[in-house]
Design an enzyme around this catalytic site. Structure first.
Site, PDB file in Angstrom:
ATOM      1  N   ASP A  66       0.857  -1.184   0.000  1.00 22.75           N
ATOM      2  CA  ASP A  66       0.000   0.000   0.000  1.00 22.75           C
ATOM      3  C   ASP A  66       0.896   1.239   0.000  1.00 22.75           C
ATOM      4  O   ASP A  66       0.724   2.159   0.790  1.00 22.75           O
ATOM      5  CB  ASP A  66      -0.937  -0.006   1.222  1.00 22.75           C
ATOM      6  CG  ASP A  66      -1.887   1.191   1.222  1.00 22.75           C
ATOM      7  OD1 ASP A  66      -2.028   1.845   0.165  1.00 22.75           O
ATOM      8  OD2 ASP A  66      -2.477   1.484   2.274  1.00 22.75           O
ATOM      9  N   HIS A 109      -3.402   0.600  11.768  1.00 18.21           N
ATOM     10  CA  HIS A 109      -3.074  -0.772  11.360  1.00 18.21           C
ATOM     11  C   HIS A 109      -1.576  -0.934  11.197  1.00 18.21           C
ATOM     12  O   HIS A 109      -0.833   0.047  11.188  1.00 18.21           O
ATOM     13  CB  HIS A 109      -3.758  -1.086  10.020  1.00 18.21           C
ATOM     14  CG  HIS A 109      -3.497  -0.035   8.971  1.00 18.21           C
ATOM     15  ND1 HIS A 109      -4.370   0.986   8.700  1.00 18.21           N
ATOM     16  CD2 HIS A 109      -2.441   0.170   8.158  1.00 18.21           C
ATOM     17  CE1 HIS A 109      -3.872   1.758   7.760  1.00 18.21           C
ATOM     18  NE2 HIS A 109      -2.698   1.298   7.405  1.00 18.21           N
ATOM     19  N   ARG A 204       1.009  13.706  10.555  1.00 21.56           N
ATOM     20  CA  ARG A 204      -0.241  13.611   9.822  1.00 21.56           C
ATOM     21  C   ARG A 204      -0.813  12.268  10.270  1.00 21.56           C
ATOM     22  O   ARG A 204      -0.219  11.208  10.051  1.00 21.56           O
ATOM     23  CB  ARG A 204       0.041  13.652   8.317  1.00 21.56           C
ATOM     24  CG  ARG A 204      -1.204  13.534   7.425  1.00 21.56           C
ATOM     25  CD  ARG A 204      -1.410  12.104   7.015  1.00 21.56           C
ATOM     26  NE  ARG A 204      -2.478  11.929   6.039  1.00 21.56           N
ATOM     27  CZ  ARG A 204      -2.924  10.749   5.663  1.00 21.56           C
ATOM     28  NH1 ARG A 204      -2.396   9.641   6.159  1.00 21.56           N
ATOM     29  NH2 ARG A 204      -3.887  10.642   4.792  1.00 21.56           N
ATOM     30  N   ASP A 206      -3.026   9.219  10.237  1.00 19.47           N
ATOM     31  CA  ASP A 206      -3.745   8.465   9.210  1.00 19.47           C
ATOM     32  C   ASP A 206      -5.049   7.881   9.753  1.00 19.47           C
ATOM     33  O   ASP A 206      -5.091   7.369  10.877  1.00 19.47           O
ATOM     34  CB  ASP A 206      -2.823   7.320   8.750  1.00 19.47           C
ATOM     35  CG  ASP A 206      -3.333   6.579   7.537  1.00 19.47           C
ATOM     36  OD1 ASP A 206      -3.416   7.203   6.474  1.00 19.47           O
ATOM     37  OD2 ASP A 206      -3.637   5.373   7.659  1.00 19.47           O
ATOM     38  N   GLU A 251      -6.329  13.026   9.306  1.00 22.45           N
ATOM     39  CA  GLU A 251      -7.124  12.651   8.137  1.00 22.45           C
ATOM     40  C   GLU A 251      -8.474  12.166   8.655  1.00 22.45           C
ATOM     41  O   GLU A 251      -8.576  11.054   9.186  1.00 22.45           O
ATOM     42  CB  GLU A 251      -6.432  11.535   7.352  1.00 22.45           C
ATOM     43  CG  GLU A 251      -7.203  11.145   6.119  1.00 22.45           C
ATOM     44  CD  GLU A 251      -6.891   9.744   5.585  1.00 22.45           C
ATOM     45  OE1 GLU A 251      -7.147   9.506   4.404  1.00 22.45           O
ATOM     46  OE2 GLU A 251      -6.421   8.880   6.355  1.00 22.45           O
ATOM     47  N   HIS A 316      -2.561  12.619  -2.158  1.00 22.78           N
ATOM     48  CA  HIS A 316      -1.920  11.449  -2.751  1.00 22.78           C
ATOM     49  C   HIS A 316      -2.911  10.319  -3.026  1.00 22.78           C
ATOM     50  O   HIS A 316      -2.562   9.341  -3.658  1.00 22.78           O
ATOM     51  CB  HIS A 316      -0.834  10.949  -1.793  1.00 22.78           C
ATOM     52  CG  HIS A 316      -1.405  10.540  -0.469  1.00 22.78           C
ATOM     53  ND1 HIS A 316      -1.981  11.439   0.397  1.00 22.78           N
ATOM     54  CD2 HIS A 316      -1.541   9.321   0.117  1.00 22.78           C
ATOM     55  CE1 HIS A 316      -2.420  10.792   1.456  1.00 22.78           C
ATOM     56  NE2 HIS A 316      -2.172   9.505   1.314  1.00 22.78           N
TER      57      HIS A 316
HETATM   58  C1  NOJ Z   1      -5.083   6.658   4.258  1.00 24.79           C
HETATM   59  C2  NOJ Z   1      -3.956   6.959   3.324  1.00 24.79           C
HETATM   60  O1  NOJ Z   1      -4.072   8.288   2.882  1.00 24.79           O
HETATM   61  C3  NOJ Z   1      -4.034   5.964   2.188  1.00 24.79           C
HETATM   62  O2  NOJ Z   1      -3.100   6.274   1.193  1.00 24.79           O
HETATM   63  C4  NOJ Z   1      -3.841   4.580   2.731  1.00 24.79           C
HETATM   64  O3  NOJ Z   1      -4.005   3.625   1.707  1.00 24.79           O
HETATM   65  C5  NOJ Z   1      -4.849   4.290   3.833  1.00 24.79           C
HETATM   66  N1  NOJ Z   1      -4.909   5.352   4.801  1.00 24.79           N
HETATM   67  C6  NOJ Z   1      -4.479   3.038   4.546  1.00 24.79           C
HETATM   68  O4  NOJ Z   1      -3.296   3.270   5.280  1.00 24.79           O
END
Ligand code: NOJ
Length: 557
Positions: A66, A109, A204, A206, A251, A316
């Site tokens: 990811d 996670h 930041r 997440d 976020e 992103h």
């Molecule tokens: C939010 C992030 O901005 C994204 O890029 C990511 O795939 C997910 N969280 C999972 O970590």
């Protein structure tokens, strides 16, 4: 608060944030992968642009399923990108140029390859079992809760060996941490403390709503975590104890009225991205009608004095439109991403701003003029300053994570490696490095880069834009947004025409007789009459920023 000195205490209220992925920014050793040393090399570039806060996307060890948001070690650096030593050199170099550095904090996670999860799935009584969230009974259908519906069928996956299901809101290779477990909360604090000690200025954070929501899902430690937001308060208290000026930028893509609960009474997140205003901005642009954007701004809830909205027009991830109605989303899709290959997850777009605006410089500049003049802290995603496009052939969200385009040289001078070794190919065709690059634009006073630099500098020299009280100015044209922001006796007036036809905009500003509107982006001056009124001629997609100058006042524009 009304003192200019406070703009440095709460530096994040008037910052210019720049998000980048080390991996795609600049490759210093020619192996095809960007690296921390490469970023250090380009700090001068970011300084010239005027950036004051770097946000680094994850650079931790990862199986990279990811793009680094799947972490196997929170205390280290992906060896492809560099070492902890390189990160410390980066932080020090950035600080010398007056730049702060924030990093992604991933506490929802881990990767399924993280040693905690590997241990957790060994047996039901493993000491790490409770680091994650398990259920013994067959889960119901959760397909509507999967964040990546193209890849996952739900949010629970069966662990074959121990025959229980583990929770994952994102990919099944990203098991959710059980933050109701005090041991996990201790681990999180240690991670926060570690990076602060290395000089990082904040995080930041997440996926915030997801990890707070997990609490109580399994009933584990229910009493300890009866109030999920206490967890956020604890992180904030710990962070602020260790470093008073460090920031948490969350976020949190939820409706405005829910979002404010994550500011709480000013003791949770300092900042949050304003996803709602971003989505309504695109609806407004699609319609050529300022209405939806204006409404989003007017209904932004009041937030505590010590909190702030971060504004953005691209990040992103997919350009999410999930908070628009189906009809509204269809309008934005039709305007900015009509082809299926431009859309993703049924809710977002894979595109960057310039191609969405058909490459029209007037519309592109209008978007960035809005970004920097709407109340809040603007956040740029790398390459926006030069108008990079996307690679629609790239997989999913990778479309906008292509290498930074430094010059017209091969690979856009991102790397000297053979094209086959590059971490991602540069954007092909008309938005490729030959046509869109930093080198050419930095030497051209009329380029988008020079324009964005001017916006950055004007934003920085007008703290009212970050801190001020927002008002919409009455005027008759639906396609126009005229607004002002005022703070500490200062006022900026900005006027934007989201439509393609020229408009004459009558303005009335609350200012003493004899005041003038001094343009901040040109040498234009409008004299206000005794009622504070003036008329402004705006081209289609035109924009203006003014400083309200009081007769005899000594303030610089
Ligand atoms: C939010 C992030 O901005 C994204 O890029 C990511 O795939 C997910 N969280 C999972 O970590």
């Amino acid at each position: 608060m009304t003192r200019i000195t406070e703009t440095s205490d709460q530096w994040w209220k008037t910052a210019v944030i720049y998000c980048l992925d080390v991996e795609t920014f600049f490759d210093s050793d020619g192996d095809g992968v960007g690296d921390v040393a490469g970023l250090v090399d380009r700090i001068g570039y970011l300084d010239q642009l005027g950036v004051t806060c770097l946000w680094l996307m994850p650079f931790y060890p990862t199986p990279d399923r990811d793009d680094g948001y799947d972490v196997t070690d929170f205390y280290a650096v992906d060896p492809r990108l560099g070492s902890l030593g390189d990160v410390v050199e980066l932080v020090r170099t950035a600080k010398d140029r007056g730049m702060r550095v924030i990093v992604d904090l991933l506490i929802n996670h881990t990767s399924d390859q993280h040693p905690w999860f590997k241990a957790a799935r060994r047996s039901k009584d493993n000491p790490y079992r409770d680091y994650y969230v398990w259920r013994a009974d067959t889960p119901p259908d959760t397909s509507d809760m999967a964040v990546f519906p193209d890849q996952e069928e739900g949010i629970w996956t069966l662990d074959e060996k121990t025959e229980e299901w583990y929770l994952h809101h994102f990919y099944s290779h990203q098991p959710d941490l059980n933050v109701a477990n005090p041991k996990v909360r201790d681990e999180i604090m240690k991670v926060v403390g570690f990076w602060l000690e290395l000089g990082i200025d904040g995080f930041r954070v997440d996926a915030v709503p997801f990890f707070l929501e997990d609490i109580g899902m399994t009933g584990q430690d229910a009493d300890a975590m009866a109030h999920p937001h206490d967890h956020l308060k604890d992180i904030r208290a710990f962070l602020s104890r260790r470093r008073g000026d460090a920031v948490l930028l969350g976020e949190v893509n939820v409706p405005h009225e829910e979002q404010v609960t994550y500011f709480g009474d000013g003791h949770q997140l300092h900042m949050m991205f304003d996803f709602i205003t971003m989505q309504k901005l695109y609806l407004s642009l699609a319609r050529g009608d300022a209405g939806p954007l204006t409404e989003a701004l007017l209904t932004r809830p009041e937030i505590p004095e010590d909190c702030q909205w971060a504004t953005f027009v691209r990040n992103h991830d997919e350009l999410t439109l999930d908070k628009l109605s189906e009809e509204e989303r269809a309008e934005v899709f039709a305007a900015f991403g009509p082809e299926e290959e431009m859309q993703i997850y049924g809710r977002g777009l894979k595109r960057r701003v310039p191609p969405m605006m058909d490459g029209d410089p007037r519309r592109i500049r209008l978007v960035y003029s809005l970004l920097f003049s709407l109340p809040g802290t603007p956040s740029l995603f790398y390459g926006e300053e030069i108008g990079m496009g996307e690679d629609l052939a790239a997989d999913g969200r990778m479309a906008v994570r292509t290498p930074m385009q430094w010059s017209p040289e091969p690979n856009g001078a991102f790397s000297t490696a053979a094209p086959a070794k590059l971490v991602a190919r540069p954007v092909p065709d008309g938005y490729g490095p030959q046509f869109v690059n930093a080198w050419d634009q930095m030497r051209d006073p009329d380029s988008l880069w020079s324009f964005v630099r001017q916006l950055v500098q004007t934003y920085r020299s007008h703290p009212e834009l970050g801190r001020g009280t927002f008002h919409v100015l009455d005027q008759p044209h639906p396609e126009v947004l005229a607004h002002c922001v005022a703070w500490d006796g200062r006022m900026v007036v900005a006027v934007h025409n989201l439509g393609g036809a020229a408009r004459t905009v009558p303005l009335r500003v609350d200012a003493p007789a004899g005041s003038t509107l001094e343009s901040l982006l040109s040498d234009e001056r409008l004299v206000l009459d005794d009622d504070g009124a003036a008329e402004l001629a705006l081209d289609g997609y035109g924009y203006r920023w003014f400083h309200v100058h009081h007769a005899g006042g000594l303030r610089l524009p």
